[in-house]
Design a protein around this motif. Structure first.
Motif, PDB file in Angstrom:
ATOM      1  N   LEU A  41       0.843  -1.190   0.000  1.00 48.58           N
ATOM      2  CA  LEU A  41       0.000   0.000   0.000  1.00 48.58           C
ATOM      3  C   LEU A  41       0.877   1.238   0.000  1.00 48.58           C
ATOM      4  O   LEU A  41       1.777   1.362   0.841  1.00 48.58           O
ATOM      5  CB  LEU A  41      -0.891  -0.007   1.240  1.00 48.58           C
ATOM      6  CG  LEU A  41      -1.808   1.200   1.441  1.00 48.58           C
ATOM      7  CD1 LEU A  41      -2.902   1.221   0.368  1.00 48.58           C
ATOM      8  CD2 LEU A  41      -2.428   1.164   2.840  1.00 48.58           C
ATOM      9  N   LYS A  54       2.029   5.042   0.652  1.00 45.17           N
ATOM     10  CA  LYS A  54       1.778   5.994   1.729  1.00 45.17           C
ATOM     11  C   LYS A  54       1.003   7.175   1.155  1.00 45.17           C
ATOM     12  O   LYS A  54       1.178   7.551  -0.002  1.00 45.17           O
ATOM     13  CB  LYS A  54       3.102   6.477   2.328  1.00 45.17           C
ATOM     14  CG  LYS A  54       3.867   5.393   3.069  1.00 45.17           C
ATOM     15  CD  LYS A  54       5.156   5.948   3.664  1.00 45.17           C
ATOM     16  CE  LYS A  54       5.919   4.860   4.421  1.00 45.17           C
ATOM     17  NZ  LYS A  54       7.189   5.372   5.006  1.00 45.17           N
ATOM     18  N   GLU A  59      -9.391  12.790   8.473  1.00 42.83           N
ATOM     19  CA  GLU A  59      -8.509  11.725   8.950  1.00 42.83           C
ATOM     20  C   GLU A  59      -9.280  10.417   9.097  1.00 42.83           C
ATOM     21  O   GLU A  59      -8.769   9.347   8.775  1.00 42.83           O
ATOM     22  CB  GLU A  59      -7.890  12.123  10.287  1.00 42.83           C
ATOM     23  CG  GLU A  59      -6.889  11.114  10.827  1.00 42.83           C
ATOM     24  CD  GLU A  59      -6.255  11.544  12.125  1.00 42.83           C
ATOM     25  OE1 GLU A  59      -5.267  10.908  12.536  1.00 42.83           O
ATOM     26  OE2 GLU A  59      -6.738  12.519  12.746  1.00 42.83           O
ATOM     27  N   CYS A 112      -9.771   8.879   5.711  1.00 47.77           N
ATOM     28  CA  CYS A 112      -8.504   8.286   5.264  1.00 47.77           C
ATOM     29  C   CYS A 112      -8.250   6.944   5.940  1.00 47.77           C
ATOM     30  O   CYS A 112      -7.760   6.005   5.303  1.00 47.77           O
ATOM     31  CB  CYS A 112      -7.341   9.235   5.546  1.00 47.77           C
ATOM     32  SG  CYS A 112      -7.291  10.682   4.469  1.00 47.77           S
ATOM     33  N   SER A 113      -8.599   6.846   7.227  1.00 46.25           N
ATOM     34  CA  SER A 113      -8.330   5.606   7.943  1.00 46.25           C
ATOM     35  C   SER A 113      -9.121   4.445   7.338  1.00 46.25           C
ATOM     36  O   SER A 113      -8.637   3.312   7.290  1.00 46.25           O
ATOM     37  CB  SER A 113      -8.662   5.759   9.431  1.00 46.25           C
ATOM     38  OG  SER A 113     -10.057   5.863   9.641  1.00 46.25           O
ATOM     39  N   TYR A 114     -10.324   4.730   6.865  1.00 49.54           N
ATOM     40  CA  TYR A 114     -11.134   3.695   6.230  1.00 49.54           C
ATOM     41  C   TYR A 114     -10.818   3.545   4.751  1.00 49.54           C
ATOM     42  O   TYR A 114     -10.618   2.431   4.249  1.00 49.54           O
ATOM     43  CB  TYR A 114     -12.626   4.002   6.405  1.00 49.54           C
ATOM     44  CG  TYR A 114     -13.151   3.680   7.778  1.00 49.54           C
ATOM     45  CD1 TYR A 114     -13.582   2.394   8.092  1.00 49.54           C
ATOM     46  CD2 TYR A 114     -13.213   4.652   8.768  1.00 49.54           C
ATOM     47  CE1 TYR A 114     -14.061   2.085   9.363  1.00 49.54           C
ATOM     48  CE2 TYR A 114     -13.685   4.360  10.045  1.00 49.54           C
ATOM     49  CZ  TYR A 114     -14.112   3.075  10.332  1.00 49.54           C
ATOM     50  OH  TYR A 114     -14.572   2.781  11.592  1.00 49.54           O
ATOM     51  N   HIS A 151      -8.238   4.683   2.825  1.00 46.72           N
ATOM     52  CA  HIS A 151      -6.865   4.288   2.520  1.00 46.72           C
ATOM     53  C   HIS A 151      -6.463   3.043   3.315  1.00 46.72           C
ATOM     54  O   HIS A 151      -5.997   2.051   2.744  1.00 46.72           O
ATOM     55  CB  HIS A 151      -5.914   5.443   2.821  1.00 46.72           C
ATOM     56  CG  HIS A 151      -4.467   5.125   2.646  1.00 46.72           C
ATOM     57  ND1 HIS A 151      -3.628   4.849   3.712  1.00 46.72           N
ATOM     58  CD2 HIS A 151      -3.699   5.020   1.532  1.00 46.72           C
ATOM     59  CE1 HIS A 151      -2.411   4.605   3.267  1.00 46.72           C
ATOM     60  NE2 HIS A 151      -2.413   4.691   1.958  1.00 46.72           N
ATOM     61  N   GLY A 152      -6.677   3.096   4.607  1.00 45.21           N
ATOM     62  CA  GLY A 152      -6.190   2.031   5.472  1.00 45.21           C
ATOM     63  C   GLY A 152      -6.938   0.718   5.352  1.00 45.21           C
ATOM     64  O   GLY A 152      -6.377  -0.346   5.671  1.00 45.21           O
ATOM     65  N   LYS A 153      -8.198   0.762   4.902  1.00 44.21           N
ATOM     66  CA  LYS A 153      -8.980  -0.468   4.795  1.00 44.21           C
ATOM     67  C   LYS A 153      -9.338  -0.803   3.341  1.00 44.21           C
ATOM     68  O   LYS A 153      -8.981  -1.859   2.832  1.00 44.21           O
ATOM     69  CB  LYS A 153     -10.240  -0.378   5.659  1.00 44.21           C
ATOM     70  CG  LYS A 153      -9.931  -0.223   7.145  1.00 44.21           C
ATOM     71  CD  LYS A 153     -11.161  -0.306   7.995  1.00 44.21           C
ATOM     72  CE  LYS A 153     -10.845  -0.021   9.468  1.00 44.21           C
ATOM     73  NZ  LYS A 153      -9.862  -0.946  10.042  1.00 44.21           N
ATOM     74  N   HIS A 163      -8.370   0.633   0.296  1.00 45.17           N
ATOM     75  CA  HIS A 163      -7.205   0.577  -0.590  1.00 45.17           C
ATOM     76  C   HIS A 163      -6.310  -0.599  -0.205  1.00 45.17           C
ATOM     77  O   HIS A 163      -5.819  -1.334  -1.070  1.00 45.17           O
ATOM     78  CB  HIS A 163      -6.443   1.901  -0.507  1.00 45.17           C
ATOM     79  CG  HIS A 163      -5.483   2.135  -1.617  1.00 45.17           C
ATOM     80  ND1 HIS A 163      -4.773   3.319  -1.749  1.00 45.17           N
ATOM     81  CD2 HIS A 163      -5.062   1.358  -2.648  1.00 45.17           C
ATOM     82  CE1 HIS A 163      -3.992   3.246  -2.812  1.00 45.17           C
ATOM     83  NE2 HIS A 163      -4.137   2.063  -3.364  1.00 45.17           N
ATOM     84  N   GLN A 164      -6.117  -0.777   1.098  1.00 46.72           N
ATOM     85  CA  GLN A 164      -5.293  -1.894   1.571  1.00 46.72           C
ATOM     86  C   GLN A 164      -5.871  -3.236   1.145  1.00 46.72           C
ATOM     87  O   GLN A 164      -5.131  -4.155   0.770  1.00 46.72           O
ATOM     88  CB  GLN A 164      -5.183  -1.847   3.094  1.00 46.72           C
ATOM     89  CG  GLN A 164      -4.346  -2.988   3.702  1.00 46.72           C
ATOM     90  CD  GLN A 164      -2.868  -2.852   3.401  1.00 46.72           C
ATOM     91  OE1 GLN A 164      -2.198  -1.981   3.953  1.00 46.72           O
ATOM     92  NE2 GLN A 164      -2.332  -3.711   2.538  1.00 46.72           N
TER      93      GLN A 164
END
Length: 205
Positions: free
Chosen positions: A4, A6, A19, A22-24, A26-28, A30-31
């Motif tokens: 993933l 940055k 934020e 982004c946590s969901y 990007h962090g979930k 996209h991941q």
């Protein structure tokens, strides 16, 4: 194995997405596309292949996840910061799409369901176009070079704007990273789809 990327901005200080989004997003989300892609290519002809090769040569689930990795990679750069477009891009937009803001936002607002709205460069006609794609599809599949994209899947804006897609799109448009878009246009003219290959290899070496 793909990783993933940055985020190219501080999620605590982005004008388009919070934020929490982004946590969901990007962090979930996209991941998950990255994880799925890694799992799907194991033991296939695409194991060890570049993201660009997978994007342009695969189909089905492999393509869907590879495309979503690329689409999201590109989206983050488009909202990394608010900046100005180059004089060259401005002149080209005025020539090819005089009412660009209105037409781009209309394309993004009226796209039914999940997908993306793009500004692309067509190497064959040498012109700029606005393109809608549904789900994971990307203009790269049609030989066109992405310059700008907005994500209109609900997960892109629901936390911050609930179901108000137009509000999200207005915020997006007012905070476009035109410097990135202008550079993409410059490279698209020189390299065509080769610029997409270069971009993906810079992120996924």
């Amino acid at each position: 194995m793909f990783e993933l990327r940055k985020l190219p901005f501080d999620p605590k200080a982005n004008a388009v997405v919070s934020e929490e989004t982004c946590s969901y997003h990007h962090g979930k989300h996209h991941q998950t596309y990255v994880n799925n892609l890694n799992n799907l290519i194991q033991g296939t002809e695409f194991e060890g292949a570049s993201l660009f090769d997978i994007l342009t040569k695969s189909s089905g689930g492999v393509f869907n996840n590879a495309a979503q990795v690329y689409n999201h990679d590109f989206y983050w750069d488009c909202i990394a910061k608010k900046s100005q477009m180059s004089d060259e891009l401005k002149a080209r937009l005025e020539k090819d799409i005089p009412n660009f803001k209105e037409e781009f936002l209309k394309a993004a607002t009226t796209l039914f369901g999940s997908g993306w709205a793009w500004l692309v460069f067509d190497p064959s006609s040498k012109k700029l176009e606005i393109v809608q794609t549904s789900n994971a599809k990307t203009p790269v599949s049609d030989g066109k070079v992405p310059l700008l994209v907005v994500d209109v899947w609900e997960h892109a804006y629901y936390i911050d704007n609930f179901n108000a897609r137009p509000k999200y799109l207005e915020t997006f448009y007012e905070n476009i990273n035109w410097e990135f878009v202008s550079q993409a246009y410059e490279w698209a003219q020189k390299e065509g789809l080769g610029s997409v290959e270069f971009y993906t290899k810079e992120l996924h070496k």
